[in-house]
Design a protein around this motif. Structure first.
Motif, mmCIF file in Angstrom:
data_model
loop_
_atom_site.group_PDB
_atom_site.id
_atom_site.type_symbol
_atom_site.label_atom_id
_atom_site.label_comp_id
_atom_site.label_asym_id
_atom_site.label_seq_id
_atom_site.Cartn_x
_atom_site.Cartn_y
_atom_site.Cartn_z
ATOM 1 N N PHE A 197 0.832 -1.207 0.000
ATOM 2 C CA PHE A 197 0.000 0.000 0.000
ATOM 3 C C PHE A 197 0.867 1.258 0.000
ATOM 4 C CE2 PHE A 197 -3.158 -3.039 1.499
ATOM 5 C CZ PHE A 197 -4.321 -2.595 0.880
ATOM 6 N N THR A 198 1.917 1.254 0.807
ATOM 7 C CA THR A 198 2.796 2.426 0.893
ATOM 8 C C THR A 198 3.459 2.709 -0.446
ATOM 9 O OG1 THR A 198 3.245 1.936 3.215
ATOM 10 C CG2 THR A 198 4.770 3.418 2.090
ATOM 11 N N ARG A 199 3.962 1.657 -1.072
ATOM 12 C CA ARG A 199 4.654 1.789 -2.363
ATOM 13 C C ARG A 199 3.717 2.346 -3.435
ATOM 14 N NH1 ARG A 199 7.707 -3.718 -2.776
ATOM 15 N NH2 ARG A 199 9.374 -3.045 -1.436
ATOM 16 N N VAL A 200 2.550 1.726 -3.575
ATOM 17 C CA VAL A 200 1.609 2.115 -4.632
ATOM 18 C C VAL A 200 1.042 3.505 -4.365
ATOM 19 C CG1 VAL A 200 -0.573 1.530 -5.743
ATOM 20 C CG2 VAL A 200 1.070 -0.281 -5.211
ATOM 21 N N ASN A 201 0.758 3.801 -3.108
ATOM 22 C CA ASN A 201 0.206 5.109 -2.764
ATOM 23 C C ASN A 201 1.188 6.223 -3.104
ATOM 24 O OD1 ASN A 201 -0.537 7.447 -0.913
ATOM 25 N ND2 ASN A 201 -2.256 6.067 -0.575
ATOM 26 N N THR A 202 2.456 6.033 -2.761
ATOM 27 C CA THR A 202 3.488 7.035 -3.069
ATOM 28 C C THR A 202 3.639 7.218 -4.575
ATOM 29 O OG1 THR A 202 4.691 6.463 -1.049
ATOM 30 C CG2 THR A 202 5.916 7.635 -2.767
ATOM 31 N N TRP A 203 3.651 6.113 -5.299
ATOM 32 C CA TRP A 203 3.756 6.159 -6.768
ATOM 33 C C TRP A 203 2.548 6.869 -7.371
ATOM 34 C CZ3 TRP A 203 0.366 3.863 -10.263
ATOM 35 C CH2 TRP A 203 0.787 3.820 -11.608
ATOM 36 N N LEU A 204 1.348 6.574 -6.852
ATOM 37 C CA LEU A 204 0.119 7.159 -7.389
ATOM 38 C C LEU A 204 0.123 8.680 -7.251
ATOM 39 C CD1 LEU A 204 -2.759 6.879 -8.528
ATOM 40 C CD2 LEU A 204 -3.549 6.540 -6.171
ATOM 41 N N LYS A 205 0.501 9.176 -6.091
ATOM 42 C CA LYS A 205 0.557 10.625 -5.887
ATOM 43 C C LYS A 205 1.498 11.282 -6.894
ATOM 44 C CE LYS A 205 -0.346 10.355 -0.899
ATOM 45 N NZ LYS A 205 0.249 10.529 0.457
ATOM 46 N N SER A 206 2.616 10.613 -7.164
ATOM 47 C CA SER A 206 3.609 11.165 -8.085
ATOM 48 C C SER A 206 3.082 11.230 -9.511
ATOM 49 C CB SER A 206 4.886 10.327 -8.022
ATOM 50 O OG SER A 206 5.817 10.744 -8.995
ATOM 51 N N VAL A 207 2.468 10.141 -9.993
ATOM 52 C CA VAL A 207 2.041 10.118 -11.395
ATOM 53 C C VAL A 207 0.818 11.014 -11.626
ATOM 54 C CG1 VAL A 207 3.043 7.864 -11.883
ATOM 55 C CG2 VAL A 207 0.689 8.000 -11.060
ATOM 56 N N ILE A 208 0.001 11.233 -10.587
ATOM 57 C CA ILE A 208 -1.101 12.190 -10.727
ATOM 58 C C ILE A 208 -0.552 13.604 -10.785
ATOM 59 C CG2 ILE A 208 -3.095 13.214 -9.557
ATOM 60 C CD1 ILE A 208 -3.890 10.477 -8.580
ATOM 61 N N ALA A 209 0.421 13.901 -9.933
ATOM 62 C CA ALA A 209 1.013 15.244 -9.913
ATOM 63 C C ALA A 209 1.731 15.560 -11.223
ATOM 64 C CB ALA A 209 1.980 15.361 -8.739
ATOM 65 N N ASP A 210 2.296 14.543 -11.879
ATOM 66 C CA ASP A 210 3.055 14.740 -13.118
ATOM 67 C C ASP A 210 2.198 14.677 -14.377
ATOM 68 O OD1 ASP A 210 5.288 14.958 -11.567
ATOM 69 O OD2 ASP A 210 5.955 12.885 -11.870
ATOM 70 N N ALA A 211 0.888 14.574 -14.219
ATOM 71 C CA ALA A 211 0.010 14.451 -15.389
ATOM 72 C C ALA A 211 -0.139 15.753 -16.156
ATOM 73 C CB ALA A 211 -1.363 13.943 -14.959
ATOM 74 N N ASP A 212 0.381 16.849 -15.588
ATOM 75 C CA ASP A 212 0.304 18.177 -16.220
ATOM 76 C C ASP A 212 -1.147 18.573 -16.461
ATOM 77 O OD1 ASP A 212 3.087 18.378 -16.198
ATOM 78 O OD2 ASP A 212 3.252 17.289 -18.091
ATOM 79 N N ASP A 213 -1.483 18.971 -17.696
ATOM 80 C CA ASP A 213 -2.833 19.456 -17.970
ATOM 81 C C ASP A 213 -3.725 18.358 -18.560
ATOM 82 O OD1 ASP A 213 -1.483 19.259 -20.331
ATOM 83 O OD2 ASP A 213 -2.249 21.141 -21.189
ATOM 84 N N ARG A 214 -3.292 17.121 -18.505
ATOM 85 C CA ARG A 214 -4.112 16.024 -19.026
ATOM 86 C C ARG A 214 -5.259 15.697 -18.069
ATOM 87 N NH1 ARG A 214 1.209 14.000 -19.997
ATOM 88 N NH2 ARG A 214 1.648 13.637 -22.202
ATOM 89 N N PHE A 215 -6.352 15.152 -18.615
ATOM 90 C CA PHE A 215 -7.350 14.508 -17.773
ATOM 91 C C PHE A 215 -6.689 13.302 -17.109
ATOM 92 C CE2 PHE A 215 -10.402 16.656 -20.604
ATOM 93 C CZ PHE A 215 -11.325 17.126 -19.665
ATOM 94 N N VAL A 216 -7.109 12.986 -15.908
ATOM 95 C CA VAL A 216 -6.603 11.810 -15.201
ATOM 96 C C VAL A 216 -7.749 10.815 -15.030
ATOM 97 C CG1 VAL A 216 -5.637 10.906 -13.046
ATOM 98 C CG2 VAL A 216 -4.812 13.086 -13.975
#
Length: 375
Positions: A197-216
């Motif tokens: 959970f810790t690993r995936v949660n940390t990764w998820l926050k990062s890839v959402i933050a890096d999505a720029d102006d795209r829809f997520v």
């Protein structure tokens, strides 16, 4: 006192043996004979972990839609469980001839054995879906059950997704950048220990933050907020509720019901129906139906339409528009009646689930009107 302990041990052993006998087929049992014997089935799904994908071109940063550059159309399916026949796949494809890709949110097959994958190939081959790229995640039915759940190796070889996920989740938790949208796939059934959970949660926050102006857009098998009676997964809710607030849509399945409370959309495509939770938090609900979603993204607009698999009848319709002021949500479904059934397995039963369902259904059908002003 010694006799009491002996009785307790006997009860525990008897219960364990009985459980293993009852659940033998689901945990360890072999399925029926394969559909074909003596031949190796050479069938591969097109995924965005490949070097080339039909209808798309990789620019070095994202996959560009070359079939209809101005509009990206994604078809989304909930749990399938091998219950969609060839004709149903064909009918959906004919309704959406310009569809670019499809997504599936787990439990594509009934069990994690080659037999059920052969059934899936048999259902898809000859329809446009056998050449359309797929984005999907494993569900609990893809896994083989035991003290530690295991995903058969052929899942990751059949679905060769990008290896950009967290450690030990490569190929099952990942993201795909398409034009104007980042699709994030989360393997919730692989979350078995705290560090997962810790690993995936940390990764998820990062890839959402890096999505720029795209829809997520996120797909995951277990929902953050369950729409099935008594099926809430507390660990999923506590770990993903906050980071997924920043997503535009989160598709989930597992509960075999329909529910919308943006960003969350719980979807079912199988001939299997559970008792709906009918939580007041859901803006729109449905049960007893096989549904799929048609998502169209053009510029700053995402249009979500939920339809019946057999007829294509519209059941839900939402538009999300992003502009300088933020996000605007347009609900086009209030005039479409909600369809709520009690599954056959729960009919003529009287327990806390059915009683709660009945009370909530009355409130859903006959909401109390609040006065507009106090005189």
């Amino acid at each position: 006192m010694r006799k009491v302990w002996i009785v307790i041990v006997i009860i525990i052993l008897t219960g364990g043996i009985s459980l293993c006998v009852i659940r033998w087929n689901a945990w360890f049992g072999n399925p029926p004979e394969p559909l074909w014997t003596g031949d190796i089935i050479d069938y591969n799904f097109h995924t965005f972990g490949d070097d080339s994908v039909p209808g798309f071109d990789y620019t070095g940063l994202e996959w560009a839609d070359i079939k209809q550059p101005d509009t990206l159309e994604l078809l989304v399916f909930g749990d399938v469980h091998n219950s969609l026949q060839h004709a149903q796949w064909e009918a959906v494809a004919q309704r959406h001839p310009a569809a670019d890709c499809y997504m599936q949110i787990g439990d594509f097959v009934e069990r994690g054995y080659e037999y059920y994958n052969q059934m899936l190939y048999h259902e898809l081959i000859g329809t446009p879906f056998d050449s359309m790229p797929i984005i999907n995640v494993p569900g609990n039915h893809e896994y083989r059950k035991g003290l530690i759940r295991t995903l058969p190796d052929y899942w990751t070889t059949t679905f060769r997704h990008p290896l950009n996920g967290p450690i030990n989740f490569e190929g099952t938790t990942y993201f795909v950048d398409l034009e104007d949208v980042r699709v994030i796939a989360i393997n919730t059934n692989g979350l078995q220990f705290l560090h997962d959970f810790t690993r995936v949660n940390t990764w998820l926050k990062s890839v959402i933050a890096d999505a720029d102006d795209r829809f997520v857009v996120v797909i995951m098998h277990h929902p953050v907020f369950s729409s099935g009676m008594g099926r809430q997964n507390i660990n999923i809710m506590l770990n993903f509720m906050r980071p997924l607030k920043k997503a535009d849509i989160v598709f989930a399945g597992h509960d075999h019901t329909y529910a919308r409370h943006l960003p969350y959309v719980n979807l079912n495509s199988a001939e299997k129906f559970y008792l709906h939770k009918l939580s007041p938090r859901f803006t729109r609900v449905g049960s007893g139906m096989q549904l799929y979603d048609d998502v169209r993204i053009y510029g700053d607009t995402l249009h979500l339409q939920t339809r019946l698999i057999d007829t294509g009848e519209l059941y839900d319709d939402v538009v999300i528009i992003r502009d300088a002021e933020g996000k605007q949500i347009i609900d086009n479904a209030p005039s479409i009646p909600e369809h709520i059934e009690i599954p056959e397995r729960y009919q003529n039963k009287s327990n806390w689930k059915t009683k709660t369902f009945a009370k909530r259904l009355v409130k859903r059908l006959h909401p109390v009107q609040k006065p507009s002003s106090i005189e």
